[in-house]
Motif scaffolding. Structure first.
Motif, mmCIF file in Angstrom:
data_model
loop_
_atom_site.group_PDB
_atom_site.id
_atom_site.type_symbol
_atom_site.label_atom_id
_atom_site.label_comp_id
_atom_site.label_asym_id
_atom_site.label_seq_id
_atom_site.Cartn_x
_atom_site.Cartn_y
_atom_site.Cartn_z
ATOM 1 N N MET A 1 66.611 -118.389 22.917
ATOM 2 C CA MET A 1 65.630 -117.609 23.630
ATOM 3 C C MET A 1 64.837 -118.525 24.551
ATOM 4 O O MET A 1 64.530 -119.653 24.199
ATOM 5 C CB MET A 1 64.712 -116.941 22.619
ATOM 6 N N LEU A 3 61.363 -118.449 27.199
ATOM 7 C CA LEU A 3 60.178 -117.701 27.591
ATOM 8 C C LEU A 3 59.516 -118.418 28.766
ATOM 9 O O LEU A 3 59.225 -119.612 28.690
ATOM 10 C CB LEU A 3 59.207 -117.611 26.410
ATOM 11 N N HIS A 43 65.309 -110.570 34.235
ATOM 12 C CA HIS A 43 64.823 -110.716 32.874
ATOM 13 C C HIS A 43 63.666 -109.749 32.629
ATOM 14 O O HIS A 43 62.894 -109.456 33.540
ATOM 15 C CB HIS A 43 64.366 -112.147 32.613
ATOM 16 N N GLU A 67 51.761 -105.348 26.915
ATOM 17 C CA GLU A 67 51.628 -105.685 25.497
ATOM 18 C C GLU A 67 50.154 -105.943 25.165
ATOM 19 O O GLU A 67 49.589 -106.953 25.590
ATOM 20 C CB GLU A 67 52.471 -106.924 25.165
ATOM 21 N N LEU A 122 58.650 -112.425 17.770
ATOM 22 C CA LEU A 122 59.689 -112.094 18.755
ATOM 23 C C LEU A 122 61.032 -112.164 18.043
ATOM 24 O O LEU A 122 61.344 -113.163 17.381
ATOM 25 C CB LEU A 122 59.669 -113.088 19.918
ATOM 26 N N PRO A 123 61.835 -111.125 18.155
ATOM 27 C CA PRO A 123 63.111 -111.130 17.428
ATOM 28 C C PRO A 123 64.111 -112.133 17.999
ATOM 29 O O PRO A 123 64.121 -112.406 19.201
ATOM 30 C CB PRO A 123 63.619 -109.695 17.594
ATOM 31 N N ASP A 124 64.935 -112.685 17.115
ATOM 32 C CA ASP A 124 66.035 -113.534 17.562
ATOM 33 C C ASP A 124 66.924 -112.715 18.484
ATOM 34 O O ASP A 124 67.044 -111.505 18.333
ATOM 35 C CB ASP A 124 66.852 -114.035 16.371
ATOM 36 N N THR A 126 66.390 -112.280 21.658
ATOM 37 C CA THR A 126 65.623 -111.646 22.728
ATOM 38 C C THR A 126 66.124 -112.075 24.097
ATOM 39 O O THR A 126 65.990 -111.361 25.067
ATOM 40 C CB THR A 126 64.115 -111.964 22.566
ATOM 41 N N LEU A 129 62.718 -114.087 28.550
ATOM 42 C CA LEU A 129 61.594 -113.168 28.677
ATOM 43 C C LEU A 129 60.556 -113.796 29.601
ATOM 44 O O LEU A 129 60.283 -114.996 29.516
ATOM 45 C CB LEU A 129 60.990 -112.929 27.289
#
Length: 182
Positions: A1, A3, A43, A67, A122-124, A126, A129
């Motif tokens: 992931m 970010l 993304h 969010e 945050l989920p694996d 993802t 992002l």
């Protein structure tokens, strides 16, 4: 992931030492929209509720998810007030003491935990992002990724209108902090 943390620009009020009014959004930031256009990718974008993204949204043909956990610290009765109008002792405690909360507001520790909890969950899988939030929020995400706590907040600066990067494999790794968007 991966970010990308995009620190929004700041309003003129903030530059003059005025704590933003409750539920206000920072002023229009062309550099964020220009960076989004220049990346040429698609993304997902997650944004704090206190950043203005109208031009960023119009320049990209993808949704921007707001969010609530990525909002800046709640300042309670201090929203809309100039720091010069507050007692120097209160301002010092607000900056130095992570457990201090303005009347009706949120402590630095509570904000750090709220923002860090979002990052921790945050989920694996993802993928990549893009997070657009106020500079203080990006700073807290970076500090959490580095495995530090609220004692680090006053030792790391994330300027407005900048990009920071981190990635997660078995843990978080920070590869860039405060790179100008322009």
């Amino acid at each position: 992931m991966k970010l990308f943390g995009i620190a929004s620009g700041l309003s003129d009020d903030v530059r003059r030492g005025i704590i933003p009014a409750r539920d206000s959004t920072d002023g229009h930031d062309e550099s964020v929209a220009a960076w989004l256009n220049a990346t040429g990718d698609h993304h997902p974008i997650v944004a704090g509720p206190d950043v203005a993204l109208t031009s960023a949204q119009s320049c990209r043909e993808r949704p921007i998810v707001t969010e609530p956990a990525l909002r800046e610290r709640g300042h309670g009765q201090w929203h809309g007030r100039n720091l010069r109008d507050l007692s120097p002792d209160d301002v010092r405690r607000w900056v130095d003491d992570p457990d201090f909360a303005p009347p009706g507001g949120e402590s630095g520790r509570a904000a750090f935990e709220r923002i860090g909890d979002w990052l921790d969950h945050l989920p694996d899988g993802t993928g990549t992002l893009i997070v657009i939030a106020r500079p203080a929020v990006i700073r807290m995400l970076l500090i959490r990724a580095l495995g530090s706590g609220t004692d680090m907040i006053r030792h790391l600066d994330v300027p407005p209108s900048t990009r920071s990067e981190m990635s997660r494999h078995t843990g978080w790794r920070v590869s860039a902090i405060g790179v100008p968007l322009g």
